[in-house]
Design an enzyme around this catalytic site. Structure first.
Site, PDB file in Angstrom:
ATOM      1  N   GLY A  52       0.811  -1.211   0.000  1.00 35.28           N
ATOM      2  CA  GLY A  52       0.000   0.000   0.000  1.00 35.28           C
ATOM      3  C   GLY A  52       0.840   1.255   0.000  1.00 35.28           C
ATOM      4  O   GLY A  52       0.544   2.228  -0.709  1.00 35.28           O
ATOM      5  N   ASP A 100       5.926  -9.755   6.360  1.00 38.68           N
ATOM      6  CA  ASP A 100       5.285 -10.958   5.823  1.00 38.68           C
ATOM      7  C   ASP A 100       6.021 -11.534   4.624  1.00 38.68           C
ATOM      8  O   ASP A 100       5.705 -12.634   4.179  1.00 38.68           O
ATOM      9  CB  ASP A 100       3.841 -10.657   5.401  1.00 38.68           C
ATOM     10  N   ARG A 130      -0.910 -12.038   6.719  1.00 39.42           N
ATOM     11  CA  ARG A 130      -2.301 -11.773   6.376  1.00 39.42           C
ATOM     12  C   ARG A 130      -2.750 -12.634   5.191  1.00 39.42           C
ATOM     13  O   ARG A 130      -3.772 -13.301   5.240  1.00 39.42           O
ATOM     14  CB  ARG A 130      -2.509 -10.299   6.026  1.00 39.42           C
TER      15      ARG A 130
END
Length: 534
Positions: free
Chosen positions: A277, A306, A351
């Site tokens: 993002g 991640d 996620r």
């Protein structure tokens, strides 16, 4: 001077101005994979994070494999996509000067009143035409583990990306540079290491004006937040602590407001540390600067614990996270092993991708079940997780489960809640799993002692380990080299052990995920001994 690569055509998703969610740029070139009912079933969850299949079909249709020249056309298209934008694309009269970066001849405090000296005998510069091979495995069949093929014959086509490093010619005079650094999103081990190396390298080039923008993109608009002057003295020991000395936050003002603030502050180099993002935001800032024909370089450094950014071997903070997770896993193992019918559960970050859980499980050798978002699983039934836990308790008396935070979300109540970055707020799969395990064994009349450990924020806040420290140092240095070389709208990463510059849209198309048919996932399954839970 060597020719500079052409700029790519950048597509910015509608949500980018507010930096919420992930960029949804669709890959232009397909990856061919064989059809398999089992493979499609096991990858179903992971495919939800990828671009629509119709777009992939359109991309596949764009390549005519019957054309004898399709390989050269493929390479030409690839080179067009992976060309990196340069200041001269919009500022045509930009004139390069000899680099002020040379480790053999000058101190970082030297002035340039007498010109810009360069030591032509120093062979430490990178040619603009240097390339790094993106793919290094030649698959002979689409059915090979982890195969990513262009066509059904797995035809080998060389795919090259730009090598990172200092150039002999630069496009900014150091005394005219005001560089800004911003850290966005969540915490990650290594942030201070990258900040430190950016500052040190800027000073070696001769830059005197370096500032940090506090608390992410919001620092550009919040009048109560003042920019932080940075120098080697300020950042000298920053890497000895976790967190970010600049602070972090999610979301932020509009792109236009950010660029207005940059113009007001006279910032002409912006270094952005963040994930997908944040990089979407950096790309939007780059595009706005080009639209206004500003002489500004915007360079990203991928930060995601991640490890879910495309095309890169790994991102900084990942190695530290895997190492720090060992403490939690070992604690869960001791708790489970010491209890009568003990079960330990460790929830780790991830996620949409299970890289941390997979690598931590493989590294520890203490995990019996590893659950990741990319591989769907059943809890109940003869082939479910609970049935396997019953088997483990009967065989060895204890068990340890490692689960990624994004796994098993289909078992939880869906919410429309989002964080400031536009990410869906996940339910706590760890708590749910603990409750289901207790309920299952209680109903059988043979209770289990279930301990649940969530080390998420402990892991995020630690300082980088030695491996990540090296990675952060090189990423920070190469970010500065790229900016001085005149590149913008790029990010720096490690690809096949070499450092490269990549156009931002190519690394944020969708999250990188674990391939359930990859050798690494197979290695993890071999270590845990777990069956398919479907």
């Amino acid at each position: 001077m060597e020719s500079l690569s052409p700029a790519i055509s950048v597509v910015v998703p509608a949500r980018v101005p507010h930096f919420s969610g992930l960029c949804t740029i669709t890959p232009l070139l397909p990856i061919w994979r064989p059809k398999s009912n089992r493979r499609q079933r096991i990858r179903a969850h992971a495919e939800n994070t990828r671009p629509p299949s119709s777009a992939a079909s359109a991309a596949a249709a764009a390549i005519d494999y019957s054309d004898p020249n399709w390989k050269s056309k493929f390479q030409k298209e690839f080179e067009s996509r992976y060309g990196i934008p340069h200041l001269t694309d919009v500022i045509h009269d930009a004139v390069p000067i000899p680099s002020t970066f040379c480790l053999r001849m000058r101190s970082p405090t030297e002035d340039f009143a007498d010109g810009y000296p360069s030591d032509e005998k120093w062979h430490g510069y990178i040619s603009n035409n240097d390339r790094v091979l993106l793919k290094v495995i030649k698959y002979s069949s689409p059915t090979s583990a982890g195969a990513e093929c262009i066509d059904s014959d797995c035809t080998w086509v060389e795919q090259w990306v730009h090598r990172a490093g200092p150039r002999e010619k630069i496009y900014f005079k150091p005394e005219e540079v005001k560089a800004a650094i911003v850290t966005c999103g969540g915490l990650c081990p290594g942030l201070n290491d990258v900040i430190r190396q950016i500052v040190i390298t800027l000073e070696i080039y001769g830059v005197k004006k370096i500032v940090g923008i506090p608390f992410g993109y919001r620092g550009f608009a919040d009048k109560d937040l003042r920019e932080m002057p940075l120098s080697r003295n300020v950042v000298q020991n920053a890497h000895l602590s976790g967190g970010s000395l600049l602070g972090v936050s999610r979301g932020g003002p509009s792109v236009s407001d950010i660029v207005d603030s940059m113009e007001e502050r006279e910032v002409n180099m912006l270094f952005v540390l963040g994930g997908n993002g944040t990089h979407a935001g950096a790309n939007a800032i780059h595009n706005e600067c080009r639209k206004r024909q500003l002489r500004v370089a915007v360079v990203g450094v991928p930060k995601t614990i991640d490890n879910d950014i495309l095309l890169m071997d790994k991102t900084f903070g990942f190695d530290t996270a895997v190492e720090e997770a060992q403490r939690a896993i070992n604690s869960a193992y001791i708790e489970a092993h010491s209890a009568y019918r003990g079960i330990g559960i460790v929830k780790l970050m991830g996620r949409s991708s299970g890289f941390i859980a997979m690598h931590a499980s493989l590294a520890s050798g203490q995990i019996d079940i590893c659950l990741i978002p990319e591989v769907p699983f059943n809890l109940h039934g003869p082939h479910g997780v609970l049935s396997h836990l019953k088997y483990l308790l009967g065989k060895k008396g204890s068990a340890v489960v490692c689960i990624a935070e994004g796994a098993g979300q289909d078992f939880l109540l869906e919410t429309n809640a989002q964080d400031a970055s536009g990410n869906i707020v996940l339910g706590d799969i760890g708590v749910y799993l603990q409750q289901e395990i207790k309920r299952y064994f209680n109903e059988m009349g043979t209770p289990a002692d279930v301990k649940y450990i969530d080390p998420t924020y402990m892991i995020r806040a630690v300082r980088a380990n030695a491996s990540d420290g090296i990675l952060c140092a090189v990423l920070g240095q190469n970010a500065v080299h790229g900016a001085f070389a005149g590149y913008s709208g790029i990010t720096v990463g490690i690809c096949n052990t070499h450092y490269v510059y990549l156009p931002i849209p190519e690394v944020i198309s969708y999250p990188r995920v674990v391939d359930p048919n990859s050798r690494m996932w197979h290695r993890c399954l071999t270590s845990t001994g777990q069956p398919d839970f479907v």
